[in-house]
Design a protein around this motif. Structure first.
Motif, PDB file in Angstrom:
ATOM      1  N   VAL A 359       0.837  -1.207   0.000  1.00  0.00           N
ATOM      2  CA  VAL A 359       0.000   0.000   0.000  1.00  0.00           C
ATOM      3  C   VAL A 359       0.866   1.249   0.000  1.00  0.00           C
ATOM      4  CG1 VAL A 359      -1.751   1.305   1.267  1.00  0.00           C
ATOM      5  CG2 VAL A 359      -1.900  -1.191   1.162  1.00  0.00           C
ATOM      6  N   ARG A 360       1.922   1.250   0.806  1.00  0.00           N
ATOM      7  CA  ARG A 360       2.790   2.423   0.887  1.00  0.00           C
ATOM      8  C   ARG A 360       3.464   2.714  -0.452  1.00  0.00           C
ATOM      9  NH1 ARG A 360       6.247   0.752   4.439  1.00  0.00           N
ATOM     10  NH2 ARG A 360       5.331   1.595   6.339  1.00  0.00           N
ATOM     11  N   ASP A 361       3.840   1.692  -1.182  1.00  0.00           N
ATOM     12  CA  ASP A 361       4.464   1.895  -2.489  1.00  0.00           C
ATOM     13  C   ASP A 361       3.496   2.534  -3.477  1.00  0.00           C
ATOM     14  OD1 ASP A 361       6.827   0.820  -1.597  1.00  0.00           O
ATOM     15  OD2 ASP A 361       6.476  -1.170  -2.457  1.00  0.00           O
ATOM     16  N   ALA A 362       2.221   2.156  -3.399  1.00  0.00           N
ATOM     17  CA  ALA A 362       1.223   2.700  -4.330  1.00  0.00           C
ATOM     18  C   ALA A 362       0.778   4.099  -3.941  1.00  0.00           C
ATOM     19  CB  ALA A 362       0.016   1.763  -4.398  1.00  0.00           C
ATOM     20  N   HIS A 363       0.703   4.374  -2.640  1.00  0.00           N
ATOM     21  CA  HIS A 363       0.240   5.677  -2.143  1.00  0.00           C
ATOM     22  C   HIS A 363       1.186   6.134  -1.038  1.00  0.00           C
ATOM     23  CE1 HIS A 363      -3.590   5.951  -4.322  1.00  0.00           C
ATOM     24  NE2 HIS A 363      -3.638   4.645  -4.202  1.00  0.00           N
ATOM     25  N   PRO A 364       2.323   6.736  -1.391  1.00  0.00           N
ATOM     26  CA  PRO A 364       3.346   7.081  -0.389  1.00  0.00           C
ATOM     27  C   PRO A 364       2.877   8.059   0.680  1.00  0.00           C
ATOM     28  CG  PRO A 364       4.232   7.208  -2.629  1.00  0.00           C
ATOM     29  CD  PRO A 364       2.753   7.053  -2.763  1.00  0.00           C
ATOM     30  N   TYR A 365       1.843   8.858   0.397  1.00  0.00           N
ATOM     31  CA  TYR A 365       1.383   9.852   1.366  1.00  0.00           C
ATOM     32  C   TYR A 365       0.534   9.246   2.476  1.00  0.00           C
ATOM     33  CZ  TYR A 365      -2.603   9.273  -1.710  1.00  0.00           C
ATOM     34  OH  TYR A 365      -3.599   8.719  -2.475  1.00  0.00           O
ATOM     35  N   VAL A 366       0.152   7.991   2.346  1.00  0.00           N
ATOM     36  CA  VAL A 366      -0.649   7.327   3.378  1.00  0.00           C
ATOM     37  C   VAL A 366       0.267   6.898   4.517  1.00  0.00           C
ATOM     38  CG1 VAL A 366      -2.054   5.297   3.902  1.00  0.00           C
ATOM     39  CG2 VAL A 366      -2.410   6.541   1.763  1.00  0.00           C
ATOM     40  N   ARG A 367      -0.110   7.260   5.756  1.00  0.00           N
ATOM     41  CA  ARG A 367       0.664   6.794   6.909  1.00  0.00           C
ATOM     42  C   ARG A 367       0.440   5.303   7.084  1.00  0.00           C
ATOM     43  NH1 ARG A 367      -1.071   9.474  11.941  1.00  0.00           N
ATOM     44  NH2 ARG A 367      -3.039   9.639  10.844  1.00  0.00           N
ATOM     45  N   ALA A 368       1.471   4.573   7.422  1.00  0.00           N
ATOM     46  CA  ALA A 368       1.365   3.121   7.513  1.00  0.00           C
ATOM     47  C   ALA A 368       2.042   2.617   8.777  1.00  0.00           C
ATOM     48  CB  ALA A 368       2.000   2.477   6.276  1.00  0.00           C
ATOM     49  N   HIS A 369       1.388   1.671   9.447  1.00  0.00           N
ATOM     50  CA  HIS A 369       1.921   1.081  10.673  1.00  0.00           C
ATOM     51  C   HIS A 369       1.687  -0.423  10.637  1.00  0.00           C
ATOM     52  CE1 HIS A 369       2.107   5.108  12.525  1.00  0.00           C
ATOM     53  NE2 HIS A 369       0.895   5.302  12.046  1.00  0.00           N
ATOM     54  N   THR A 370       2.642  -1.165  11.149  1.00  0.00           N
ATOM     55  CA  THR A 370       2.453  -2.590  11.407  1.00  0.00           C
ATOM     56  C   THR A 370       2.375  -2.783  12.916  1.00  0.00           C
ATOM     57  OG1 THR A 370       3.673  -3.254   9.429  1.00  0.00           O
ATOM     58  CG2 THR A 370       3.423  -4.895  11.156  1.00  0.00           C
ATOM     59  N   VAL A 371       1.377  -3.549  13.354  1.00  0.00           N
ATOM     60  CA  VAL A 371       1.195  -3.764  14.784  1.00  0.00           C
ATOM     61  C   VAL A 371       1.038  -5.252  15.066  1.00  0.00           C
ATOM     62  CG1 VAL A 371       0.114  -1.514  15.119  1.00  0.00           C
ATOM     63  CG2 VAL A 371      -1.316  -3.527  14.685  1.00  0.00           C
ATOM     64  N   VAL A 372       1.180  -5.586  16.336  1.00  0.00           N
ATOM     65  CA  VAL A 372       0.981  -6.944  16.818  1.00  0.00           C
ATOM     66  C   VAL A 372      -0.195  -6.933  17.784  1.00  0.00           C
ATOM     67  CG1 VAL A 372       2.008  -8.875  18.075  1.00  0.00           C
ATOM     68  CG2 VAL A 372       3.436  -7.465  16.561  1.00  0.00           C
ATOM     69  N   ASP A 373      -1.157  -7.792  17.548  1.00  0.00           N
ATOM     70  CA  ASP A 373      -2.323  -7.887  18.435  1.00  0.00           C
ATOM     71  C   ASP A 373      -1.996  -8.857  19.556  1.00  0.00           C
ATOM     72  OD1 ASP A 373      -4.857  -7.467  19.419  1.00  0.00           O
ATOM     73  OD2 ASP A 373      -5.833  -8.842  18.014  1.00  0.00           O
ATOM     74  N   ASP A 374      -1.109  -8.430  20.450  1.00  0.00           N
ATOM     75  CA  ASP A 374      -0.546  -9.337  21.443  1.00  0.00           C
ATOM     76  C   ASP A 374      -1.544  -9.825  22.479  1.00  0.00           C
ATOM     77  OD1 ASP A 374      -0.685  -6.708  22.307  1.00  0.00           O
ATOM     78  OD2 ASP A 374       1.111  -6.825  23.559  1.00  0.00           O
ATOM     79  N   GLU A 375      -2.625  -9.080  22.709  1.00  0.00           N
ATOM     80  CA  GLU A 375      -3.603  -9.498  23.717  1.00  0.00           C
ATOM     81  C   GLU A 375      -4.999  -9.684  23.133  1.00  0.00           C
ATOM     82  OE1 GLU A 375      -3.439  -6.695  26.891  1.00  0.00           O
ATOM     83  OE2 GLU A 375      -1.413  -7.260  27.505  1.00  0.00           O
ATOM     84  N   GLY A 376      -5.127  -9.649  21.818  1.00  0.00           N
ATOM     85  CA  GLY A 376      -6.407  -9.930  21.176  1.00  0.00           C
ATOM     86  C   GLY A 376      -7.405  -8.789  21.153  1.00  0.00           C
ATOM     87  N   HIS A 377      -6.970  -7.564  21.508  1.00  0.00           N
ATOM     88  CA  HIS A 377      -7.920  -6.452  21.549  1.00  0.00           C
ATOM     89  C   HIS A 377      -8.371  -6.020  20.149  1.00  0.00           C
ATOM     90  CE1 HIS A 377      -7.511  -5.888  25.849  1.00  0.00           C
ATOM     91  NE2 HIS A 377      -6.186  -5.892  25.725  1.00  0.00           N
ATOM     92  N   ILE A 378      -7.464  -6.069  19.168  1.00  0.00           N
ATOM     93  CA  ILE A 378      -7.852  -5.698  17.807  1.00  0.00           C
ATOM     94  C   ILE A 378      -8.840  -6.712  17.243  1.00  0.00           C
ATOM     95  CG2 ILE A 378      -7.019  -5.369  15.448  1.00  0.00           C
ATOM     96  CD1 ILE A 378      -4.449  -4.260  16.583  1.00  0.00           C
ATOM     97  N   ALA A 379      -8.590  -7.994  17.516  1.00  0.00           N
ATOM     98  CA  ALA A 379      -9.521  -9.029  17.056  1.00  0.00           C
ATOM     99  C   ALA A 379     -10.908  -8.807  17.633  1.00  0.00           C
ATOM    100  CB  ALA A 379      -8.993 -10.410  17.443  1.00  0.00           C
ATOM    101  N   ALA A 380     -10.963  -8.404  18.910  1.00  0.00           N
ATOM    102  CA  ALA A 380     -12.259  -8.176  19.548  1.00  0.00           C
ATOM    103  C   ALA A 380     -12.955  -6.938  19.000  1.00  0.00           C
ATOM    104  CB  ALA A 380     -12.075  -8.053  21.056  1.00  0.00           C
TER     105      ALA A 380
END
Length: 417
Positions: A359-380
């Motif tokens: 995504v960043r390569d196609a749209h460089p102006y978009v902010r991008a983050h990689t995260v880890v859902d270590d406690e399952g809060h994003i899944a919930a």
């Protein structure tokens, strides 16, 4: 053009729009016919969503008092109560704050000054017309040319009246009272109700009015110029701030190359949302018929844009992006709400480095983050497993929830060009 955007009215709505445009580098003028800032408190309740917007804009507010409950009737003549924030828990701000409206405006003016903007007080717009390329307005007696004009000039809006947009509704007959602390029986005219501390606000009759259009050509309406209702619950200031937050990023995008049809989505998204508080002002339970309610009667966390013109891929596309604790790849604790702050689109990849890079390569102006859902809060909160991408709009709503980065790029291509 003398300016890109002419904003008429420097209340919370106009100031929010000005701050958002200023941080985007959009040229604007903000004028108000009043001779100076208001010192009146036309509203004192700032709900969690509005606090979230102001925090994102960098606005610093004086301390306020938290927690608001409303009292009304249950339909059978008996008392009923509810927490105005019961559907807002997935935000980083869990409670409505009691703070005078003029303090909110002061915080916005201070932030606007930090960004190099200002309010031109004692300057009225007395005429305007538009064509296919812009708007010509008489501002302080002088002709001014702008690409767009936004009327944030309140319930008696000159911009709306000149535009010829209807403002249907009226004033309710029943009297209402906003109370704080201290005993007061006589002012509400009832011997069976004890009200505490109504010293700051008299009894009032709620005026409930709505426009049927938010946009005519290059002229837009926002805040009380488009909708007025009871001040109870802070819905007036909140809805106006959200109007401006929705419109600001779209104006900024169109002025930097996105297709003009993006501006059509302002009315499509905000008109249904703004119609909810007036319905409550007319006596409906605020938990009923709220935008974002599922067919089975259960509620999602607050009004949303599901099914709207900018809802993309994924069941939750169009929802407000909920907050959730997570971690960065190096183990540093993080929160989704912190990663989303700023004026750009944001893509958050849940353990999806390669997809984020695509995504960043196609749209460089978009902010991008990689995260880890270590406690399952994003899944919930999102129903998102490892490998999922969350694309969040500048106003905090989900554009897409998908494991396919090509779908995210296609969405950005469609919306921004």
């Amino acid at each position: 053009m003398d300016t890109q955007v002419l904003i008429v009215g420097a209340g919370p709505t106009g100031l929010t729009l000005a701050v958002d445009l200023a941080r985007r580098g959009v040229d604007f003028r903000l004028v108000d016919r009043a001779r100076g800032p208001s010192t009146a408190s036309r509203g004192e309740e700032l709900p969690p969503r509005a606090i979230e917007v102001l925090h994102d804009l960098g606005v610093v507010l004086a301390d306020g008092r938290s927690c608001v409950r409303l009292r009304g009737h249950d339909g059978g003549g008996g008392p009923a109560g509810w927490d105005m924030d019961e559907d807002c828990r997935p935000t980083p701000y869990a409670s409505t704050v009691i703070i005078p409206g003029f303090r909110v405006e002061q915080g916005l003016r201070d932030r606007l000054g930090e960004l190099g903007g200002r309010v031109e007080y004692g300057v009225a717009v007395t005429d305007y017309d538009q064509d296919g390329q812009g708007v010509t307005a008489v501002v302080g007696g002088e002709p001014t040319r702008a690409a767009y004009l936004v009327g944030c000039d309140g319930a008696r809006s000159y911009v709306r009246e000149h535009l010829g947009v209807g403002f249907a509704g009226g004033t309710r007959e029943d009297q209402r009272l906003v109370v704080g602390g201290g005993r007061d029986r006589q002012r509400i005219g009832r011997s069976d109700i004890v009200a505490w501390g109504a010293a700051r606000m008299p009894c009032y009759r709620a005026t409930v009015r709505m426009v049927d259009r938010y946009r005519v050509g290059r002229v837009f309406l926002a805040g009380d110029a488009a909708h007025v209702h009871s001040p109870a619950g802070g819905s007036g200031m909140d809805t106006g701030i959200q109007d401006a937050y929705n419109l600001g990023w779209k104006l900024g995008a169109v002025l930097t190359g996105a297709g003009g049809e993006l501006l059509d989505t302002y009315q499509a998204e905000r008109l249904p949302i703004a119609s909810w508080p007036p319905a409550v002002s007319n006596g409906q339970d605020p938990r009923a018929h709220r935008p974002g309610q599922r067919d089975d009667g259960t509620s999602r966390p607050g009004p949303d844009y599901r099914g709207g013109p900018l809802a993309g891929v994924g069941e939750r596309a169009g929802d407000h992006a909920p907050d959730a604790p997570c971690a960065l790849p190096d183990g540093t604790p993080a929160r989704i709400s912190d990663l989303l702050r700023g004026p750009e689109f944001t893509v958050v990849g849940v353990e999806a480095d390669d997809a984020v890079a695509y995504v960043r390569d196609a749209h460089p102006y978009v902010r991008a983050h990689t995260v880890v859902d270590d406690e399952g809060h994003i899944a919930a909160a999102y129903g998102a497993s490892a490998g999922t991408l969350l694309l969040v709009r500048p106003d905090g709503y989900l554009g897409a929830v998908t494991p396919d980065p090509a779908e995210v790029v296609a969405y950005l291509d469609r919306v921004l060009g």
